[in-house]
Design an enzyme around this catalytic site. Structure first.
Site, PDB file in Angstrom:
ATOM      1  N   GLU A  41       0.845  -1.195   0.000  1.00 13.95           N
ATOM      2  CA  GLU A  41       0.000   0.000   0.000  1.00 13.95           C
ATOM      3  C   GLU A  41       0.885   1.252   0.000  1.00 13.95           C
ATOM      4  OE1 GLU A  41      -2.983   0.194  -0.658  1.00 13.95           O
ATOM      5  OE2 GLU A  41      -3.381   2.276  -0.176  1.00 13.95           O
ATOM      6  N   ARG A  59      21.243  -1.470  26.019  1.00 14.30           N
ATOM      7  CA  ARG A  59      20.289  -2.504  26.460  1.00 14.30           C
ATOM      8  C   ARG A  59      20.746  -3.900  26.026  1.00 14.30           C
ATOM      9  NH1 ARG A  59      15.644  -3.932  23.879  1.00 14.30           N
ATOM     10  NH2 ARG A  59      15.667  -2.055  22.595  1.00 14.30           N
ATOM     11  N   ASP A  73      18.637  -2.809  13.088  1.00 12.10           N
ATOM     12  CA  ASP A  73      17.625  -1.919  12.492  1.00 12.10           C
ATOM     13  C   ASP A  73      18.076  -0.461  12.439  1.00 12.10           C
ATOM     14  OD1 ASP A  73      17.477  -1.436  15.204  1.00 12.10           O
ATOM     15  OD2 ASP A  73      15.296  -1.289  15.247  1.00 12.10           O
ATOM     16  N   LYS A 113       3.875  -9.919  20.182  1.00  8.60           N
ATOM     17  CA  LYS A 113       4.643  -9.569  21.384  1.00  8.60           C
ATOM     18  C   LYS A 113       3.695  -9.355  22.563  1.00  8.60           C
ATOM     19  CE  LYS A 113       8.971  -7.804  19.928  1.00  8.60           C
ATOM     20  NZ  LYS A 113      10.000  -6.828  20.306  1.00  8.60           N
ATOM     21  N   SER A 115       3.175  -6.923  24.321  1.00  7.18           N
ATOM     22  CA  SER A 115       2.503  -5.622  24.255  1.00  7.18           C
ATOM     23  C   SER A 115       1.257  -5.669  23.367  1.00  7.18           C
ATOM     24  CB  SER A 115       3.470  -4.587  23.668  1.00  7.18           C
ATOM     25  OG  SER A 115       3.878  -4.978  22.358  1.00  7.18           O
ATOM     26  N   GLU A 140      16.414  -3.669   8.489  1.00 10.44           N
ATOM     27  CA  GLU A 140      15.224  -4.387   8.961  1.00 10.44           C
ATOM     28  C   GLU A 140      14.025  -3.949   8.127  1.00 10.44           C
ATOM     29  OE1 GLU A 140      13.690  -5.295  13.310  1.00 10.44           O
ATOM     30  OE2 GLU A 140      12.963  -3.330  12.687  1.00 10.44           O
ATOM     31  N   ASN A 149      -0.313  -1.161  11.647  1.00 14.28           N
ATOM     32  CA  ASN A 149       0.478   0.073  11.655  1.00 14.28           C
ATOM     33  C   ASN A 149      -0.188   1.157  12.492  1.00 14.28           C
ATOM     34  OD1 ASN A 149       2.733   1.650  10.685  1.00 14.28           O
ATOM     35  ND2 ASN A 149       1.215   2.800   9.488  1.00 14.28           N
ATOM     36  N   GLU A 155       0.842   3.263  19.775  1.00  7.58           N
ATOM     37  CA  GLU A 155       1.465   2.646  20.957  1.00  7.58           C
ATOM     38  C   GLU A 155       2.903   3.127  21.116  1.00  7.58           C
ATOM     39  OE1 GLU A 155       3.466  -0.675  23.213  1.00  7.58           O
ATOM     40  OE2 GLU A 155       3.932   0.172  21.269  1.00  7.58           O
TER      41      GLU A 155
HETATM   42  P1  0O2 Z   1       2.697  10.226  -2.004  1.00 11.94           P
HETATM   43  O1  0O2 Z   1       2.093   9.679  -3.262  1.00 11.94           O
HETATM   44  O2  0O2 Z   1       3.160  11.643  -2.122  1.00 11.94           O
HETATM   45  O3  0O2 Z   1       1.858   9.972  -0.811  1.00 11.94           O
HETATM   46  P2  0O2 Z   1      11.393  11.245   1.086  1.00 11.94           P
HETATM   47  O4  0O2 Z   1      10.730  12.564   1.371  1.00 11.94           O
HETATM   48  O5  0O2 Z   1      11.440  10.887  -0.374  1.00 11.94           O
HETATM   49  O6  0O2 Z   1      12.686  11.055   1.780  1.00 11.94           O
HETATM   50  P3  0O2 Z   1       9.060   9.758   1.548  1.00 11.94           P
HETATM   51  O7  0O2 Z   1       8.992   8.354   1.093  1.00 11.94           O
HETATM   52  O8  0O2 Z   1       8.286  10.761   0.799  1.00 11.94           O
HETATM   53  O9  0O2 Z   1      10.543  10.139   1.725  1.00 11.94           O
HETATM   54  O10 0O2 Z   1       8.631   9.848   3.052  1.00 11.94           O
HETATM   55  P4  0O2 Z   1       8.493   8.732   4.126  1.00 11.94           P
HETATM   56  O11 0O2 Z   1       8.283   9.484   5.417  1.00 11.94           O
HETATM   57  O12 0O2 Z   1       9.550   7.735   4.067  1.00 11.94           O
HETATM   58  O13 0O2 Z   1       7.177   8.032   3.691  1.00 11.94           O
HETATM   59  C1  0O2 Z   1       6.014   8.718   3.654  1.00 11.94           C
HETATM   60  C2  0O2 Z   1       5.224   8.123   2.514  1.00 11.94           C
HETATM   61  O14 0O2 Z   1       4.237   7.292   3.073  1.00 11.94           O
HETATM   62  C3  0O2 Z   1       4.533   9.217   1.762  1.00 11.94           C
HETATM   63  O15 0O2 Z   1       4.299   8.779   0.454  1.00 11.94           O
HETATM   64  C4  0O2 Z   1       3.206   9.267   2.502  1.00 11.94           C
HETATM   65  O16 0O2 Z   1       2.202   9.832   1.716  1.00 11.94           O
HETATM   66  C5  0O2 Z   1       2.967   7.820   2.758  1.00 11.94           C
HETATM   67  N1  0O2 Z   1       2.053   7.594   3.869  1.00 11.94           N
HETATM   68  C6  0O2 Z   1       2.246   7.847   5.179  1.00 11.94           C
HETATM   69  N2  0O2 Z   1       1.184   7.477   5.902  1.00 11.94           N
HETATM   70  C7  0O2 Z   1       0.281   6.977   5.035  1.00 11.94           C
HETATM   71  C8  0O2 Z   1      -1.023   6.399   5.181  1.00 11.94           C
HETATM   72  O17 0O2 Z   1      -1.573   6.295   6.274  1.00 11.94           O
HETATM   73  N3  0O2 Z   1      -1.625   5.973   4.022  1.00 11.94           N
HETATM   74  C9  0O2 Z   1      -1.020   6.054   2.797  1.00 11.94           C
HETATM   75  N4  0O2 Z   1      -1.656   5.577   1.721  1.00 11.94           N
HETATM   76  N5  0O2 Z   1       0.192   6.603   2.635  1.00 11.94           N
HETATM   77  C10 0O2 Z   1       0.836   7.055   3.747  1.00 11.94           C
HETATM   78  P5  0O2 Z   1       5.090   9.396  -0.755  1.00 11.94           P
HETATM   79  O18 0O2 Z   1       6.150   8.437  -1.115  1.00 11.94           O
HETATM   80  O19 0O2 Z   1       5.524  10.778  -0.450  1.00 11.94           O
HETATM   81  O20 0O2 Z   1       4.022   9.363  -1.886  1.00 11.94           O
HETATM   82  P1  0O2 Z   2      12.657   2.901  16.386  1.00 14.62           P
HETATM   83  O1  0O2 Z   2      13.970   3.483  16.045  1.00 14.62           O
HETATM   84  O2  0O2 Z   2      11.915   3.692  17.370  1.00 14.62           O
HETATM   85  O3  0O2 Z   2      11.856   2.510  15.196  1.00 14.62           O
HETATM   86  P2  0O2 Z   2      13.738  -5.014  20.720  1.00 14.62           P
HETATM   87  O4  0O2 Z   2      12.259  -5.246  20.565  1.00 14.62           O
HETATM   88  O5  0O2 Z   2      14.180  -3.700  20.148  1.00 14.62           O
HETATM   89  O6  0O2 Z   2      14.185  -5.239  22.086  1.00 14.62           O
HETATM   90  P3  0O2 Z   2      14.841  -6.562  18.521  1.00 14.62           P
HETATM   91  O7  0O2 Z   2      14.692  -8.044  18.449  1.00 14.62           O
HETATM   92  O8  0O2 Z   2      16.125  -5.982  18.097  1.00 14.62           O
HETATM   93  O9  0O2 Z   2      14.506  -6.153  19.984  1.00 14.62           O
HETATM   94  O10 0O2 Z   2      13.846  -5.858  17.660  1.00 14.62           O
HETATM   95  P4  0O2 Z   2      12.413  -6.265  17.163  1.00 14.62           P
HETATM   96  O11 0O2 Z   2      11.514  -6.379  18.321  1.00 14.62           O
HETATM   97  O12 0O2 Z   2      12.460  -7.347  16.174  1.00 14.62           O
HETATM   98  O13 0O2 Z   2      12.112  -4.959  16.365  1.00 14.62           O
HETATM   99  C1  0O2 Z   2      12.284  -3.720  16.906  1.00 14.62           C
HETATM  100  C2  0O2 Z   2      11.354  -2.775  16.216  1.00 14.62           C
HETATM  101  O14 0O2 Z   2      10.079  -3.421  16.065  1.00 14.62           O
HETATM  102  C3  0O2 Z   2      11.080  -1.556  17.031  1.00 14.62           C
HETATM  103  O15 0O2 Z   2      11.974  -0.553  16.745  1.00 14.62           O
HETATM  104  C4  0O2 Z   2       9.698  -1.166  16.601  1.00 14.62           C
HETATM  105  O16 0O2 Z   2       9.742  -0.477  15.365  1.00 14.62           O
HETATM  106  C5  0O2 Z   2       9.061  -2.501  16.423  1.00 14.62           C
HETATM  107  N1  0O2 Z   2       8.464  -2.978  17.669  1.00 14.62           N
HETATM  108  C6  0O2 Z   2       8.828  -4.049  18.374  1.00 14.62           C
HETATM  109  N2  0O2 Z   2       8.040  -4.220  19.458  1.00 14.62           N
HETATM  110  C7  0O2 Z   2       7.141  -3.218  19.442  1.00 14.62           C
HETATM  111  C8  0O2 Z   2       6.061  -2.826  20.291  1.00 14.62           C
HETATM  112  O17 0O2 Z   2       5.741  -3.468  21.307  1.00 14.62           O
HETATM  113  N3  0O2 Z   2       5.362  -1.708  19.944  1.00 14.62           N
HETATM  114  C9  0O2 Z   2       5.681  -0.983  18.830  1.00 14.62           C
HETATM  115  N4  0O2 Z   2       4.942   0.093  18.575  1.00 14.62           N
HETATM  116  N5  0O2 Z   2       6.707  -1.316  18.021  1.00 14.62           N
HETATM  117  C10 0O2 Z   2       7.420  -2.406  18.311  1.00 14.62           C
HETATM  118  P5  0O2 Z   2      12.372   0.473  17.877  1.00 14.62           P
HETATM  119  O18 0O2 Z   2      13.419  -0.144  18.745  1.00 14.62           O
HETATM  120  O19 0O2 Z   2      11.161   0.964  18.547  1.00 14.62           O
HETATM  121  O20 0O2 Z   2      13.066   1.565  17.060  1.00 14.62           O
END
Ligand code: 0O2
Ligand code: 0O2
Length: 269
Positions: A41, A59, A73, A113, A115, A140, A149, A155
Site C-alpha cells: 500500500e 540494552r 535496524d 509480542k 505488548s 530491517e 500500523n 502505541e
Molecule cells: P505520495 O504519493 O506523495 O503519498 P522522502 O521525502 O522521499 O525522503 P518519503 O517516502 O516521501 O521520503 O517519506 P516517508 O516518510 O519515508 O514516507 C512517507 C510516505 O508514506 C509518503 O508517500 C506518505 O504519503 C505515505 N504515507 C504515510 N502514511 C500513510 C497512510 O496512512 N496511508 C497512505 N496511503 N500513505 C501514507 P510518498 O512516497 O511521499 O508518496
Molecule cells: P525505532 O527506532 O523507534 O523505530 P527489541 O524489541 O528492540 O528489544 P529486537 O529483536 O532488536 O529487539 O527488535 P524487534 O523487536 O524485532 O524490532 C524492533 C522494532 O520493532 C522496534 O523498533 C519497533 O519499530 C518494532 N516494535 C517491536 N516491538 C514493538 C512494540 O511493542 N510496539 C511498537 N509500537 N513497536 C514495536 P524500535 O526499537 O522501537 O526503534
C-alpha cells in the site's frame, strides 16, 4: 561513543534507506501496472536516531565497535499492506530478490509480542555502493497491515512519551485495542474473500452469457431458426439469475443442437 564520526558512520545507512524505499515503491508501481493489485500500500523508511542506537546498544550490551552487526535496524524500511494475506506474498517476493540477502525472519504475527505488537520482520543484508567501494549493511524490513500500523504508531508514541512507565490500565487498554485491530484485519480479509468470490461468479456468468449468445448466432447461421428462437426465449427468461447450472444446461443443449446442425449440413452435401 567517543571517536565515532556519526555523520560518516550513518552515511551508508542513509543511502540504504533511500535506495530500498525507491526499490519497494517501484515494485508497488510495477505490480500495479501488471496486475492492477499490489500487496504494497505504501512504503516508509528511516535511519535510527543516534540516541535510540545508543540506548539499544546499552540494552543489548553491544560494544561501540560492533554496532554494524549488533544492531540490525539502524536502517529500517516499513511496508504497509491492505490485507494480512498480502504480507506472506510480499515476504516471498523479498525472499526471491537477488539485490539483497535475507538473513532471518521474525514472525510477530503468529507470535505477537506481549505488548500486542504484530508485524512481520525480515532482516536483510544489502550491498550498498559507496564512494569507498561496496559495503554490506544490515537493514530491517517491517511488513504490516494498515491496522497493525495504526496500532503500532500510536502505541510507540505513547511509550515514547511515557518512557516505559505506562499505567497498568493503559497497558491493558492498549492490549485490547491490539485485539480490536486483529479483529478488523480478520473482518477485512473475509470481506475481501467475498468480493473476490462474487467477482469470480460475475466473470463466469459474463463468460457463459457470451458463449450462449454466440451459440445462438451459430444456430441462425445453420438456419436452425426455430431452435435458435427457442434457446433465445429460454435465455431471455432466465439470464438475470446467478444460477450457473441453468447456464451450463442451456450451453450444453445449444452445443448439442449445433453438433446436430453441422451433421445435418454434412449429410446434405
Ligand atoms: P505520495 O504519493 O506523495 O503519498 P522522502 O521525502 O522521499 O525522503 P518519503 O517516502 O516521501 O521520503 O517519506 P516517508 O516518510 O519515508 O514516507 C512517507 C510516505 O508514506 C509518503 O508517500 C506518505 O504519503 C505515505 N504515507 C504515510 N502514511 C500513510 C497512510 O496512512 N496511508 C497512505 N496511503 N500513505 C501514507 P510518498 O512516497 O511521499 O508518496
Ligand atoms: P525505532 O527506532 O523507534 O523505530 P527489541 O524489541 O528492540 O528489544 P529486537 O529483536 O532488536 O529487539 O527488535 P524487534 O523487536 O524485532 O524490532 C524492533 C522494532 O520493532 C522496534 O523498533 C519497533 O519499530 C518494532 N516494535 C517491536 N516491538 C514493538 C512494540 O511493542 N510496539 C511498537 N509500537 N513497536 C514495536 P524500535 O526499537 O522501537 O526503534
Amino acid at each position: 561513543m567517543d571517536g565515532l564520526d556519526w555523520k560518516k558512520f550513518l552515511l551508508p545507512y542513509e543511502q540504504t534507506v533511500e535506495e530500498l524505499k525507491v526499490k519497494f515503491k517501484t515494485l508497488r508501481g510495477e505490480l500495479k501496472s501488471r496486475e492492477e493489485y499490489s500487496p504494497i500500500e505504501f512504503v516508509t523508511g528511516r535511519v535510527k536516531k543516534i540516541s535510540s542506537i545508543l540506548e539499544k546498544a546499552k540494552r543489548l550490551n553491544v560494544p561501540m565497535e560492533q554496532l554494524e552487526t549488533g544492531i540490525e535496524d539502524i536502517a529500517g524500511i516499513r511496508i504497509m499492506c491492505q490485507f494480512v494475506e498480502d504480507i506472506e506474498r510480499l515476504a516471498e517476493l523479498i525472499r526471491q530478490r537477488e539485490d539483497m540477502t535475507l538473513l532471518y525472519e521474525k514472525d510477530y504475527i503468529k507470535n505477537k509480542k506481549p505488548s500486542g505488537y504484530r508485524s512481520y520482520h525480515m532482516i536483510v543484508e544489502y550491498p550498498v555502493q559507496t564512494a569507498l567501494g561496496m559495503k554490506r549493511v544490515l537493514a530491517e524490513v517491517q511488513i504490516r497491515t494498515l491496522a497493525m500500523n495504526f496500532w503500532a504508531t500510536i502505541e510507540h508514541s505513547l511509550n515514547y512519551k511515557y518512557r516505559e512507565s505506562l499505567p497498568e490500565d493503559v497497558i491493558k487498554r492498549l492490549s485490547k485495542a491490539a485485539e480490536a485491530a486483529y479483529l478488523l484485519d480478520q473482518e477485512m480479509s473475509s470481506i475481501r474473500e467475498e468480493i473476490v468470490e462474487s467477482q469470480q461468479l460475475f466473470e463466469d456468468k459474463s463468460n457463459m452469457v457470451s458463449r450462449v449468445l454466440n451459440g445462438i448466432q451459430e444456430l441462425y447461421f445453420y438456419r436452425r431458426v426455430r431452435e435458435a428462437a427457442q434457446f433465445q426465449l429460454r435465455f431471455n427468461e432466465h439470464w438475470e439469475t446467478d444460477d450457473m447450472w441453468f447456464f451450463k444446461e442451456l450451453l450444453s443443449d445449444i452445443d448439442e443442437a449445433i453438433a446436430r446442425a453441422k451433421k445435418g449440413q454434412q449429410d446434405e452435401s
